[in-house]
Scaffold this active site. Structure first.
Site, short mmCIF file in Angstrom:
data_model
loop_
_atom_site.label_atom_id
_atom_site.label_comp_id
_atom_site.label_asym_id
_atom_site.label_seq_id
_atom_site.Cartn_x
_atom_site.Cartn_y
_atom_site.Cartn_z
N GLU A 227 0.85 -1.21 0.00
CA GLU A 227 0.00 0.00 0.00
C GLU A 227 0.88 1.25 0.00
O GLU A 227 0.74 2.14 0.86
CB GLU A 227 -0.98 -0.01 1.17
N GLU A 362 -4.79 -8.90 -0.11
CA GLU A 362 -5.52 -8.56 1.13
C GLU A 362 -6.99 -8.46 0.79
O GLU A 362 -7.38 -7.61 -0.03
CB GLU A 362 -5.03 -7.25 1.75
O1 AHR Z 1 -4.84 -6.04 7.19
C1 AHR Z 1 -4.76 -4.86 7.93
C2 AHR Z 1 -4.17 -3.72 7.12
O2 AHR Z 1 -4.99 -3.40 6.05
C3 AHR Z 1 -2.84 -3.96 6.46
O3 AHR Z 1 -1.77 -3.80 7.33
C4 AHR Z 1 -2.80 -2.94 5.39
O4 AHR Z 1 -2.03 -3.33 4.28
C5 AHR Z 1 -4.26 -2.74 5.04
O5 AHR Z 1 -4.61 -1.42 4.99
#
Ligand code: AHR
Length: 557
Positions: A227, A362
């Site tokens: 990110e 994610e």
């Molecule tokens: O999964 C929790 C968080 O969500 C992670 O650290 C980040 O990459 C995302 O914003």
């Protein structure tokens, strides 16, 4: 059976990558929502005689094959966050909790049983503040640092490189390591990879051996930041690109058995949504990729998308909710399909041969923290709704298998949509865990297109496809069908016609519970368990009755 949409729409949907018809309904529902909703309500009223199960006919032409369902779509994500690593995996060698070199035996056994293909580590936002040297060497000499992203707690660094690799070895998974692009340096990352992977007698290799591991480790996937448009450094696409190219060039895998670039996939930071900001990001990375030279390359682009419901901050309860929240969350999660389609279309422009995989590394339901928990620890319960949410997303990934070749649910243990919850010596397997167990036959299987009229389930102003389904052929030539009944109130009678094979028998399992928010707890761990389902095969037709709000996997003999 009457259907809430016309044959032309269905035909178009079938023509479009042979996706099931519900995808066409979803597209329509986003464009002309009120109209579709009215039609759906009328259709439900006309087609649901009170007390009778809906009937859904599926057709599976076994001579047609789709893409491989890459086992890596069943990947996991374990970040240094709350009790995801500490307590969830690592209890330390001196713990009373049964462990092997500090790693929980109960958790290892549970993860081995679902054949976890890869684990992404150490973050997340944590990765861009992680300095690997803090996590090697004698435990009592390791620096104690801070975890400002997640609750501001101290980080003992007791779980570092060797412990992660040991954990992977114990569960039989590949390493997906995310290097620190935000606050680290290319040198730090390249030295980490040399430390991990070289078989030559360099100073770093000798240090690895002195720390207990003579043989080089393998690293299957390398995340170039996390990110980077937000917690990873708030970079613009151009700034990230210039950084990413440097990391891609200098962070090498030296393992003698991993010299083909396909053996360690370098994954660039990708988008986090559907808005122009995100499509611009994908455009920038993929345009640059099209002109990549011998000296830098990527094999993957990440995509992050959580199911939040009504936007940020996450406010939906993870337990103690009703049908409205169930329907809204499932509607929201189905946006994953359009999101992938949107970014895939951009990738197709610059990479028509689909060399760069999309890694949804994610994803999952992100709800309000459980009352009384540390809000920085992202603790939530995991209900039947999550099991259905997981099945829907796994099916979306499978149908996009030509581009989506990896996905990592967030997160594996004790954080967000976890597969496992622990509390000291106790462990409970969540409904999401059981979906992963039921989907084992789909690992590396070949997708077979399924066509069907999904019908509608409506609640309030939400209209959802009543069912979803995927079919696949495994390496032994066996056929498998997954069917999800989203309707929390009505059973569905399935009649599935398989052309091209003469099936004689079928067997399967189903996962459901009394309520949409039913959960497994430490005291009642078996509320949701897959149980056998009766299925008949006659004249090549499979028939079975799906319970309301259920996930079912069936094999044909
Ligand atoms: O999964 C929790 C968080 O969500 C992670 O650290 C980040 O990459 C995302 O914003």
């Amino acid at each position: 059976m009457s259907t809430p949409y016309d044959d032309a729409t269905l035909a178009a949907a079938l023509h479009d990558h042979s996706r099931p018809s519900f995808l066409a309904i979803r597209t329509a529902s986003r464009i002309q929502r009120p109209v579709v909703l009215v039609i759906a309500l009328l259709a439900s009223a006309l087609t649901v005689p009170f007390g009778f199960a809906q009937k859904v006919e599926l057709s599976v032409d076994t001579s047609r094959t789709g893409a491989k369902i890459d086992r890596n779509i069943f990947g996991q994500f374990a970040e240094h966050l709350g009790h995801g690593i500490y307590d969830g995996i690592w209890v330390g060698p001196d713990s009373k909790i049964s462990n092997t070199r500090g790693i929980r035996n109960d958790v290892v056994a549970a993860l081995k049983a679902i054949k976890v293909p890869n684990v992404r580590w150490p973050g997340g936002c944590f990765a861009d503040e992680y300095h690997w040297r803090n996590g090697i060497g004698p435990a009592d000499k390791r620096a104690v640092t801070l975890n400002p992203n997640w609750g501001g707690v101290t980080e003992s660094n007791n779980f570092g490189t060797h412990e992660f690799m040991d954990f992977l070895d114990q569960i039989g998974a590949d390493a997906y390591v995310s290097v620190n692009v935000g606050s680290g340096t290319p040198r730090e990352a390249s030295e980490w990879l040399e430390y991990l992977t070289t078989a030559q007698p360099t100073t770093l290799a000798k240090e690895r051996a002195a720390n207990g591991h003579l043989a080089p480790y393998k690293v299957a996937m390398l995340g170039l930041g996390n990110e980077s448009w937000d917690c990873g450094g708030n970079m613009t696409p151009d700034y990230y690109l210039s950084q990413m190219k440097i990391y891609s060039r200098f962070v090498r895998n030296f393992h003698p058995a991993q010299q083909d670039k396909q053996q360690m996939l370098k994954i660039a930071v990708g988008p986090g949504g559907a808005e122009p900001r995100w499509t611009d990001w994908t455009e920038a990375i993929m345009k640059a990729y099209q002109q990549h030279t011998w000296s830098w390359d990527i094999q993957g682009l990440s995509l992050h998308s959580y199911t939040v419901g009504h936007g940020w901050p996450p406010s939906y309860a993870s337990v103690g909710f009703g049908e409205t929240e169930y329907a809204q969350i499932l509607k929201s999660t189905l946006d994953m399909d359009a999101l992938i389609a949107k970014h895939s279309a951009i990738m197709d422009k610059y990479d028509p041969d689909k060399k760069v995989a999309l890694f949804v590394d994610e994803w999952g339901g992100w709800y309000a923290p459980l009352p009384g928990s540390n809000p920085g620890f992202l603790v939530q319960q995991n209900s039947l709704r999550d099991a259905i949410l997981a099945a829907l997303n796994l099916n979306i990934f499978a149908r996009h298998g030509d581009r989506v070749r990896g996905a990592n649910i967030a997160q594996m243990i004790n954080v967000l949509q976890a597969l496992i919850l622990t509390d000291k010596e106790k462990m409970v397997l969540t409904p999401t865990y059981y979906v992963y167990k039921m989907y084992l036959p789909f690992h590396d299987a070949t997708l077979i297109p399924v066509t069907f009229n999904a019908g509608w389930y409506t609640h309030g102003d939400v209209a959802l496809p009543r069912v979803d389904a995927i079919a696949a052929k495994d390496a032994d030539g066996k056929f498998w069908l997954e069917i999800t009944n989203l309707d929390p109130n009505e059973p569905v009678e399935i009649e599935a016609k398989f052309t091209g094979i003469t099936a004689k028998a079928a067997s399967g399992t189903t996962l459901t519970a009394a309520r949409v928010d039913s959960v497994n707890t430490f005291d009642t761990p078996n509320t949701l368990l897959p149980k056998p389902i009766a299925a008949q095969v006659q004249s090549g037709k499979l028939t079975l009755k799906l319970e309301p709000k259920s996930v079912t996997v069936v094999s044909l003999e």
